[in-house]
Design an enzyme around this catalytic site. Structure first.
Site, PDB file in Angstrom:
ATOM      1  N   ASP A  11      -7.148   3.252   3.336  1.00  0.00           N
ATOM      2  CA  ASP A  11      -7.484   2.147   2.437  1.00  0.00           C
ATOM      3  C   ASP A  11      -8.180   1.078   3.267  1.00  0.00           C
ATOM      4  O   ASP A  11      -8.190   1.143   4.502  1.00  0.00           O
ATOM      5  CB  ASP A  11      -6.219   1.588   1.776  1.00  0.00           C
ATOM      6  CG  ASP A  11      -6.519   0.518   0.725  1.00  0.00           C
ATOM      7  OD1 ASP A  11      -7.671   0.451   0.256  1.00  0.00           O
ATOM      8  OD2 ASP A  11      -5.601  -0.247   0.383  1.00  0.00           O
ATOM      9  N   SER A  12      -8.738   0.089   2.607  1.00  0.00           N
ATOM     10  CA  SER A  12      -9.385  -1.013   3.318  1.00  0.00           C
ATOM     11  C   SER A  12      -8.380  -1.835   4.105  1.00  0.00           C
ATOM     12  O   SER A  12      -8.758  -2.600   4.991  1.00  0.00           O
ATOM     13  CB  SER A  12     -10.113  -1.917   2.329  1.00  0.00           C
ATOM     14  OG  SER A  12      -9.195  -2.494   1.411  1.00  0.00           O
ATOM     15  N   CYS A  75      -7.608   3.756  -2.398  1.00  0.00           N
ATOM     16  CA  CYS A  75      -8.335   2.516  -2.641  1.00  0.00           C
ATOM     17  C   CYS A  75      -9.176   2.687  -3.902  1.00  0.00           C
ATOM     18  O   CYS A  75     -10.038   3.572  -3.959  1.00  0.00           O
ATOM     19  CB  CYS A  75      -9.226   2.196  -1.444  1.00  0.00           C
ATOM     20  SG  CYS A  75     -10.286   0.751  -1.648  1.00  0.00           S
ATOM     21  N   GLU A 153      -3.085  -9.106   3.017  1.00  0.00           N
ATOM     22  CA  GLU A 153      -3.348  -8.615   4.374  1.00  0.00           C
ATOM     23  C   GLU A 153      -2.744  -9.540   5.427  1.00  0.00           C
ATOM     24  O   GLU A 153      -2.359  -9.101   6.507  1.00  0.00           O
ATOM     25  CB  GLU A 153      -4.858  -8.505   4.595  1.00  0.00           C
ATOM     26  CG  GLU A 153      -5.514  -7.323   3.929  1.00  0.00           C
ATOM     27  CD  GLU A 153      -5.129  -5.994   4.567  1.00  0.00           C
ATOM     28  OE1 GLU A 153      -5.172  -5.882   5.803  1.00  0.00           O
ATOM     29  OE2 GLU A 153      -4.769  -5.070   3.813  1.00  0.00           O
ATOM     30  N   CYS A 185      -5.805  -2.329  -8.187  1.00  0.00           N
ATOM     31  CA  CYS A 185      -5.989  -2.354  -6.730  1.00  0.00           C
ATOM     32  C   CYS A 185      -4.635  -2.053  -6.110  1.00  0.00           C
ATOM     33  O   CYS A 185      -3.609  -2.623  -6.527  1.00  0.00           O
ATOM     34  CB  CYS A 185      -6.491  -3.725  -6.277  1.00  0.00           C
ATOM     35  SG  CYS A 185      -6.563  -3.932  -4.475  1.00  0.00           S
ATOM     36  N   HIS A 187      -3.361  -2.927  -3.378  1.00  0.00           N
ATOM     37  CA  HIS A 187      -2.741  -4.109  -2.770  1.00  0.00           C
ATOM     38  C   HIS A 187      -1.844  -4.850  -3.769  1.00  0.00           C
ATOM     39  O   HIS A 187      -0.830  -5.433  -3.386  1.00  0.00           O
ATOM     40  CB  HIS A 187      -3.807  -5.091  -2.267  1.00  0.00           C
ATOM     41  CG  HIS A 187      -4.408  -4.721  -0.955  1.00  0.00           C
ATOM     42  ND1 HIS A 187      -5.391  -3.766  -0.826  1.00  0.00           N
ATOM     43  CD2 HIS A 187      -4.188  -5.204   0.308  1.00  0.00           C
ATOM     44  CE1 HIS A 187      -5.746  -3.674   0.452  1.00  0.00           C
ATOM     45  NE2 HIS A 187      -5.039  -4.536   1.158  1.00  0.00           N
TER      46      HIS A 187
END
Length: 267
Positions: A11-12, A75, A153, A185, A187
């Site tokens: 994932d990012s 992602c 993050e 998403c 996240h």
């Protein structure tokens, strides 16, 4: 290819760890190798070409350095921007994310569904086609959420500024009186409790982690790649410049014992 080789996940950033947890719960015998492209997070405002290049780099790392037998693009943005090209480039199975639009259409009673996602996901042709396929009687209200990934993050999930930003993005959906919200998403799974507290118990929150884990299981069975032996392991690597990232990841990986590593690049 050996069945004992790990499932590769990327994932990012740390968002896809929510997907990793679902896979670990459903497939406890499987080894899992996760890489977070945190240095380039978020993908949400990047071009399709950049997202494709970062995805290729991550997959190359998982195949060459981790000997992955199957790739999970954990992602939504990378899936929407690059999944078709990636499947043409690689010979091993590649599974991508897809916002839970179909489950949301079944869950909603008032026919009003809110979707929280990144700009790139919402702007993608793949996502537009998905909405067109499942629209009709259902009213979809999309809400881009710039800034949320960055907070997550940084491990700032409980910051007042983070909660204010979430409230800002939920206010339009509250005004629309949606009864179902899709987390578009990976996240956002880590702020699910905050979203639930704001929206109240009558609003259903849907993510796709479990559905994707079931798809991984199906693909392993299809290609006879299930690991039936013991001695599995979990690894998480990141190119983040934040030296507190290990602690941040530990805070969101409950009951998951993993080997952690930093590196300067994917090569």
């Amino acid at each position: 290819m050996k069945n004992t080789q790990p499932i590769g996940i990327f994932d990012s950033g740390v968002g896809g760890i929510s997907v990793m947890s679902h896979i670990q719960s459903l497939l406890p015998n499987e080894s899992l190798a996760y890489v977070a492209d945190s240095l380039f997070a978020p993908y949400g405002l990047k071009s399709k070409d950049v997202i494709l290049e970062r995805s290729k780099t991550a997959i190359d790392y998982l195949i060459k350095k981790q000997s992955a037998k199957l790739i999970v693009v954990a992602c939504n943005t990378a899936t929407a921007a690059a999944i078709q090209e990636l499947r043409q480039m690689y010979q091993i199975p590649i599974i991508g994310m897809e916002p839970a639009i179909k489950p949301a259409t079944k869950a909603t009673i008032c026919k009003k569904v809110g979707i929280l996602a990144t700009n790139s996901t919402l702007d993608s042709a793949k996502f537009s086609l998905l909405l067109d396929t499942h629209s009709g009687e259902i009213n979809f209200y999309t809400q881009p959420c710039p800034g949320l990934v960055e907070f997550i993050e940084q491990g700032r999930i409980n910051d007042t500024s983070m909660k204010n930003l979430i409230q800002k993005y939920l206010d339009p959906l509250i005004k629309r009186k949606v009864d179902t919200i899709v987390l578009g998403c990976t996240h956002y799974v880590f702020i699910r409790n905050i979203i639930e507290n704001i929206m109240g118990p009558e609003v259903r929150i849907i993510d796709t982690g479990l559905a994707l884990a079931k798809q991984v299981k199906s693909e392993l069975e299809k290609f006879s790649l299930q690991n039936k032996s013991k001695g599995n392991y979990y690894s998480i690597s990141t190119n983040s410049i934040n030296r507190e990232m290990k602690e941040i990841i530990k805070s969101i990986t409950i009951n998951l014992d993993f080997k952690f590593s930093y590196f300067d690049s994917w090569s």
